[in-house]
Design a protein around this motif. Structure first.
Motif, PDB file in Angstrom:
ATOM      1  N   ARG A 216       6.316  47.497   0.482  1.00  0.00           N
ATOM      2  CA  ARG A 216       5.608  46.803   1.705  1.00  0.00           C
ATOM      3  C   ARG A 216       3.838  47.135   1.608  1.00  0.00           C
ATOM      4  NH1 ARG A 216       7.410  48.072   7.310  1.00  0.00           N
ATOM      5  NH2 ARG A 216       9.574  47.641   6.574  1.00  0.00           N
ATOM      6  N   SER A 217       3.729  48.329   1.434  1.00  0.00           N
ATOM      7  CA  SER A 217       2.614  48.777   1.331  1.00  0.00           C
ATOM      8  C   SER A 217       1.617  48.372  -0.029  1.00  0.00           C
ATOM      9  CB  SER A 217       2.370  50.394   1.550  1.00  0.00           C
ATOM     10  OG  SER A 217       1.493  50.873   0.651  1.00  0.00           O
ATOM     11  N   ASN A 218       2.389  48.199  -1.027  1.00  0.00           N
ATOM     12  CA  ASN A 218       1.933  47.672  -2.258  1.00  0.00           C
ATOM     13  C   ASN A 218       1.361  46.255  -2.138  1.00  0.00           C
ATOM     14  OD1 ASN A 218       2.108  48.621  -5.179  1.00  0.00           O
ATOM     15  ND2 ASN A 218       4.014  49.440  -4.507  1.00  0.00           N
ATOM     16  N   ILE A 219       2.421  45.412  -1.314  1.00  0.00           N
ATOM     17  CA  ILE A 219       1.554  44.183  -1.141  1.00  0.00           C
ATOM     18  C   ILE A 219       0.625  44.160  -0.191  1.00  0.00           C
ATOM     19  CG2 ILE A 219       2.516  41.727  -0.137  1.00  0.00           C
ATOM     20  CD1 ILE A 219       5.444  42.638  -0.858  1.00  0.00           C
ATOM     21  N   ALA A 220       0.598  44.929   0.768  1.00  0.00           N
ATOM     22  CA  ALA A 220      -0.707  45.164   1.659  1.00  0.00           C
ATOM     23  C   ALA A 220      -2.013  45.325   1.085  1.00  0.00           C
ATOM     24  CB  ALA A 220      -0.390  45.902   2.851  1.00  0.00           C
TER      25      ALA A 220
ATOM     26  N   PRO B  42       0.789  53.364  -1.429  1.00  0.00           N
ATOM     27  CA  PRO B  42      -0.542  53.051  -1.477  1.00  0.00           C
ATOM     28  C   PRO B  42      -1.040  52.682  -0.243  1.00  0.00           C
ATOM     29  CG  PRO B  42       0.872  51.641  -2.921  1.00  0.00           C
ATOM     30  CD  PRO B  42       1.654  52.483  -2.164  1.00  0.00           C
ATOM     31  N   GLY B  43      -1.984  53.202   0.327  1.00  0.00           N
ATOM     32  CA  GLY B  43      -2.401  52.926   1.642  1.00  0.00           C
ATOM     33  C   GLY B  43      -2.548  54.271   2.317  1.00  0.00           C
ATOM     34  N   THR B  44      -1.657  55.151   2.260  1.00  0.00           N
ATOM     35  CA  THR B  44      -1.758  56.396   2.862  1.00  0.00           C
ATOM     36  C   THR B  44      -1.890  57.515   1.748  1.00  0.00           C
ATOM     37  OG1 THR B  44       0.664  56.606   2.773  1.00  0.00           O
ATOM     38  CG2 THR B  44      -0.481  55.470   4.973  1.00  0.00           C
ATOM     39  N   ALA B  45      -2.573  58.526   2.183  1.00  0.00           N
ATOM     40  CA  ALA B  45      -2.945  59.656   1.214  1.00  0.00           C
ATOM     41  C   ALA B  45      -2.645  60.979   1.984  1.00  0.00           C
ATOM     42  CB  ALA B  45      -3.766  59.626   0.408  1.00  0.00           C
ATOM     43  N   TRP B  46      -1.873  61.970   1.555  1.00  0.00           N
ATOM     44  CA  TRP B  46      -1.706  63.241   2.348  1.00  0.00           C
ATOM     45  C   TRP B  46      -3.094  64.079   1.665  1.00  0.00           C
ATOM     46  CZ3 TRP B  46       2.648  66.042   4.595  1.00  0.00           C
ATOM     47  CH2 TRP B  46       2.439  67.614   4.497  1.00  0.00           C
ATOM     48  N   VAL B  47      -4.137  64.406   2.724  1.00  0.00           N
ATOM     49  CA  VAL B  47      -5.196  64.964   2.486  1.00  0.00           C
ATOM     50  C   VAL B  47      -5.223  66.410   2.402  1.00  0.00           C
ATOM     51  CG1 VAL B  47      -7.798  65.202   2.491  1.00  0.00           C
ATOM     52  CG2 VAL B  47      -6.479  62.865   2.550  1.00  0.00           C
ATOM     53  N   GLU B  48      -4.674  66.947   3.643  1.00  0.00           N
ATOM     54  CA  GLU B  48      -4.622  68.435   4.010  1.00  0.00           C
ATOM     55  C   GLU B  48      -3.770  68.709   4.973  1.00  0.00           C
ATOM     56  OE1 GLU B  48      -8.354  71.355   4.815  1.00  0.00           O
ATOM     57  OE2 GLU B  48      -8.147  69.775   6.337  1.00  0.00           O
TER      58      GLU B  48
ATOM     59  N   LEU C  35      -3.339  66.084   7.919  1.00  0.00           N
ATOM     60  CA  LEU C  35      -4.396  65.302   7.957  1.00  0.00           C
ATOM     61  C   LEU C  35      -4.181  64.178   6.936  1.00  0.00           C
ATOM     62  CD1 LEU C  35      -7.363  65.046   9.137  1.00  0.00           C
ATOM     63  CD2 LEU C  35      -8.089  66.052   7.261  1.00  0.00           C
ATOM     64  N   LEU C  36      -4.028  63.074   7.222  1.00  0.00           N
ATOM     65  CA  LEU C  36      -3.668  61.928   6.673  1.00  0.00           C
ATOM     66  C   LEU C  36      -4.966  60.902   6.450  1.00  0.00           C
ATOM     67  CD1 LEU C  36      -1.047  60.571   5.530  1.00  0.00           C
ATOM     68  CD2 LEU C  36      -0.919  59.445   7.597  1.00  0.00           C
ATOM     69  N   HIS C  37      -5.256  60.331   5.388  1.00  0.00           N
ATOM     70  CA  HIS C  37      -6.144  59.439   5.099  1.00  0.00           C
ATOM     71  C   HIS C  37      -5.381  58.176   5.063  1.00  0.00           C
ATOM     72  CE1 HIS C  37      -9.294  56.897   3.141  1.00  0.00           C
ATOM     73  NE2 HIS C  37     -10.016  57.780   4.079  1.00  0.00           N
ATOM     74  N   VAL C  38      -5.681  56.998   5.744  1.00  0.00           N
ATOM     75  CA  VAL C  38      -5.178  55.698   5.696  1.00  0.00           C
ATOM     76  C   VAL C  38      -6.313  54.763   5.188  1.00  0.00           C
ATOM     77  CG1 VAL C  38      -4.208  53.897   7.090  1.00  0.00           C
ATOM     78  CG2 VAL C  38      -3.567  56.509   7.443  1.00  0.00           C
ATOM     79  N   LEU C  39      -6.074  53.937   4.306  1.00  0.00           N
ATOM     80  CA  LEU C  39      -7.074  52.958   3.719  1.00  0.00           C
ATOM     81  C   LEU C  39      -7.166  51.850   5.022  1.00  0.00           C
ATOM     82  CD1 LEU C  39      -8.318  51.727   1.512  1.00  0.00           C
ATOM     83  CD2 LEU C  39      -6.386  50.637   0.680  1.00  0.00           C
ATOM     84  N   ASP C  40      -6.383  51.110   5.528  1.00  0.00           N
ATOM     85  CA  ASP C  40      -6.463  50.219   6.646  1.00  0.00           C
ATOM     86  C   ASP C  40      -5.889  50.609   7.944  1.00  0.00           C
ATOM     87  OD1 ASP C  40      -7.425  48.041   7.842  1.00  0.00           O
ATOM     88  OD2 ASP C  40      -6.246  46.480   6.528  1.00  0.00           O
ATOM     89  N   VAL C  41      -6.657  51.271   8.675  1.00  0.00           N
ATOM     90  CA  VAL C  41      -6.159  51.978  10.002  1.00  0.00           C
ATOM     91  C   VAL C  41      -5.309  50.844  10.834  1.00  0.00           C
ATOM     92  CG1 VAL C  41      -6.631  53.349  11.909  1.00  0.00           C
ATOM     93  CG2 VAL C  41      -7.595  53.774   9.750  1.00  0.00           C
TER      94      VAL C  41
ATOM     95  N   ALA D 245      -2.662  45.338  -2.172  1.00  0.00           N
ATOM     96  CA  ALA D 245      -2.846  44.223  -3.238  1.00  0.00           C
ATOM     97  C   ALA D 245      -3.557  43.062  -2.497  1.00  0.00           C
ATOM     98  CB  ALA D 245      -1.676  43.717  -3.798  1.00  0.00           C
ATOM     99  N   ARG D 246      -3.162  42.780  -1.275  1.00  0.00           N
ATOM    100  CA  ARG D 246      -3.703  41.493  -0.463  1.00  0.00           C
ATOM    101  C   ARG D 246      -5.156  42.140  -0.417  1.00  0.00           C
ATOM    102  NH1 ARG D 246      -0.147  39.696   4.031  1.00  0.00           N
ATOM    103  NH2 ARG D 246       1.027  38.634   2.298  1.00  0.00           N
ATOM    104  N   LEU D 247      -5.282  43.538   0.329  1.00  0.00           N
ATOM    105  CA  LEU D 247      -6.600  43.829   0.582  1.00  0.00           C
ATOM    106  C   LEU D 247      -7.267  43.723  -0.587  1.00  0.00           C
ATOM    107  CD1 LEU D 247      -7.843  45.115   3.347  1.00  0.00           C
ATOM    108  CD2 LEU D 247      -7.689  47.478   2.083  1.00  0.00           C
ATOM    109  N   ILE D 248      -7.121  44.106  -1.796  1.00  0.00           N
ATOM    110  CA  ILE D 248      -8.001  44.173  -2.989  1.00  0.00           C
ATOM    111  C   ILE D 248      -8.434  42.755  -3.241  1.00  0.00           C
ATOM    112  CG2 ILE D 248      -8.009  44.643  -5.403  1.00  0.00           C
ATOM    113  CD1 ILE D 248      -6.286  47.082  -4.963  1.00  0.00           C
ATOM    114  N   LEU D 249      -7.645  41.738  -3.149  1.00  0.00           N
ATOM    115  CA  LEU D 249      -7.775  40.434  -3.535  1.00  0.00           C
ATOM    116  C   LEU D 249      -8.770  39.845  -2.431  1.00  0.00           C
ATOM    117  CD1 LEU D 249      -4.613  39.145  -5.121  1.00  0.00           C
ATOM    118  CD2 LEU D 249      -6.714  39.652  -6.340  1.00  0.00           C
ATOM    119  N   SER D 250      -8.705  40.126  -1.099  1.00  0.00           N
ATOM    120  CA  SER D 250      -9.360  39.511  -0.311  1.00  0.00           C
ATOM    121  C   SER D 250     -10.864  39.836  -0.428  1.00  0.00           C
ATOM    122  CB  SER D 250      -8.975  39.867   1.018  1.00  0.00           C
ATOM    123  OG  SER D 250      -9.603  41.003   1.405  1.00  0.00           O
ATOM    124  N   PRO D 251     -11.877  38.714  -0.119  1.00  0.00           N
ATOM    125  CA  PRO D 251     -13.216  39.074  -0.492  1.00  0.00           C
ATOM    126  C   PRO D 251     -13.856  39.938   0.524  1.00  0.00           C
ATOM    127  CG  PRO D 251     -12.962  36.713   0.380  1.00  0.00           C
ATOM    128  CD  PRO D 251     -11.493  37.415   0.242  1.00  0.00           C
TER     129      PRO D 251
END
Lengths: 115, 93, 161
Positions: free
Chosen positions: C72-76, C117-123, C132-138, C78-84
């Motif tokens: 699901r987050s792959n699709i999300a 993709p879309g979430t990353a464990w930072v600390e 501490l979670l980093h999220v691409l599109d909150v 990918a859509r975010l990267i393609l959108s202008p």
């Protein structure tokens, strides 16, 4: 059955679909790596390539070697297990290093260290 | 029929992966900081590994597989070492 | 038994990997077994904590959940990267307090979140047990907290604690 003409059409369609999905996702990830503005946002882009990008190409390779029988098809499983286990580890190490560097330089956009 | 289909999909996916490697290369050169370059290098070796795998399908040779495995192993170790270096300024403590 | 073969599962998977790489023969059986033995002895000196899996059904459910989320987050993404107008996506750090304490469980959670993709464990701050979670599109922060607290954590607690 090493003769490529012996490959049935449905298998060729399946292999092509997985190949194109895999390489397309990898390319999208790379474009994201180029397009996103900050390091922490770029961190998310390559995982496109390493999850379903690599998965697609590895599945295509597995299906192909099932038919061509030039080598045992389970070879690809090794790479896929390896990639899925190692990528999160490298990304976590890298993000911790970046966070550490940003904090020592006192950049504004990262959360401060507590405890 | 299936040969032409496979030929074209392999050619297209080769070009897509080459384009992906090129994007990673641009990010590797542009930076701007060391961690961006390491991240770009990480993505570069993954796409190079996938390129070798699809080359292995195209040429029906089993040797590309071993090369891909070696790239994956070395890439993981070097990225881990590089991020360790970024954090501490030295690789082995 | 436990001194000669301290980690039987690890030794077996190493041997299997050896066969996958080299093909099966008697010579490779001996060589692979020797390498597997030496590797497990090396693991003893590292003294990893032995994880105990309490429920294999929950492991399978977690695996299915994570693959669906990754797709699901792959699709999300990918859509975010393609959108202008991808620059408009608000990305940020979200601190999340965890109840999970088991080290293996935390490692599994970290791998699952970073592989998505879309979430990353930072600390991870071990003293307060805060991730501490980093999220691409909150979007809504509470959604991400719910994702971990209600989707992943109960399963992980069931498996490891």
């Amino acid at each position: 059955m090493s003769d490529p003409t012996a490959l049935p059409l449905w298998a060729a369609i399946l292999i092509s679909a997985f190949l194109l999905i895999g390489s397309g996702l990898t390319l999208l990830g790379a474009i994201g790596l180029l397009k996103f503005g900050s390091f922490y946002r770029r961190l998310h882009a390559p995982t496109l390539g390493t999850t379903f990008g690599a998965g697609g190409i590895l599945i295509a390779s597995i299906i192909f070697s099932l038919f061509s029988q030039t080598r045992p098809f389970l070879h690809e499983l090794l790479i896929s297990v390896f990639v899925t286990v190692t990528t999160p580890v490298t990304l976590m190490l890298l993000s911790r290093a970046a966070l550490f560097r940003d904090r020592t330089e006192k950049n504004e956009d990262v959360p401060p260290f507590r405890g | 029929m299936s040969v032409t289909l496979l030929y074209w999909s392999l050619t297209i996916s080769h070009w897509l992966l080459l384009a992906a490697m090129f994007c990673c290369l641009i990010r590797l050169v542009r930076g701007p900081r060391a961690q961006d370059r390491v991240l770009a290098f990480d993505a570069l070796y993954v796409s190079a590994m996938l390129f070798l795998l699809s080359l292995g399908i195209a040429t029906r040779s089993p040797f590309y597989f071993d090369a891909a495995l070696v790239i994956a192993l070395l890439g993981f170790v070097s990225t881990a070492a590089l991020s360790k270096f970024l954090m501490r300024g030295e690789v082995i403590e | 038994m436990s001194r000669v073969l301290p980690y039987p599962a690890l030794a077996a998977s190493l041997l299997l990997m050896w066969f996958l790489l080299n093909g099966f023969s008697l010579g490779h059986l001996v060589l692979g077994a020797a390498i597997a033995l030496f590797a497990t002895w090396a693991m003893v000196s590292l003294q990893p904590a032995k994880p105990r899996v309490r429920s294999w059904g929950a492991v399978l459910r977690l695996l299915g959940l994570v693959s669906v989320d990754v797709l699901r987050s792959n699709i999300a993404v990918a859509r975010l990267i393609l959108s202008p107008n991808s620059a408009q996506a608000r990305s940020g750090f979200i601190p999340i307090e965890l109840t999970l304490r088991d080290k293996t469980g935390l490692a599994v959670l970290a791998c699952a979140l970073t592989a998505t993709p879309g979430t990353a464990w930072v600390e991870y701050r071990s003293r307060q047990n805060i991730l501490l979670l980093h999220v691409l599109d909150v979007g809504d922060e509470q959604d991400w907290i719910d994702l971990i607290k209600q989707r992943y954590e109960p399963l992980l607690l069931e498996i490891f604690e």
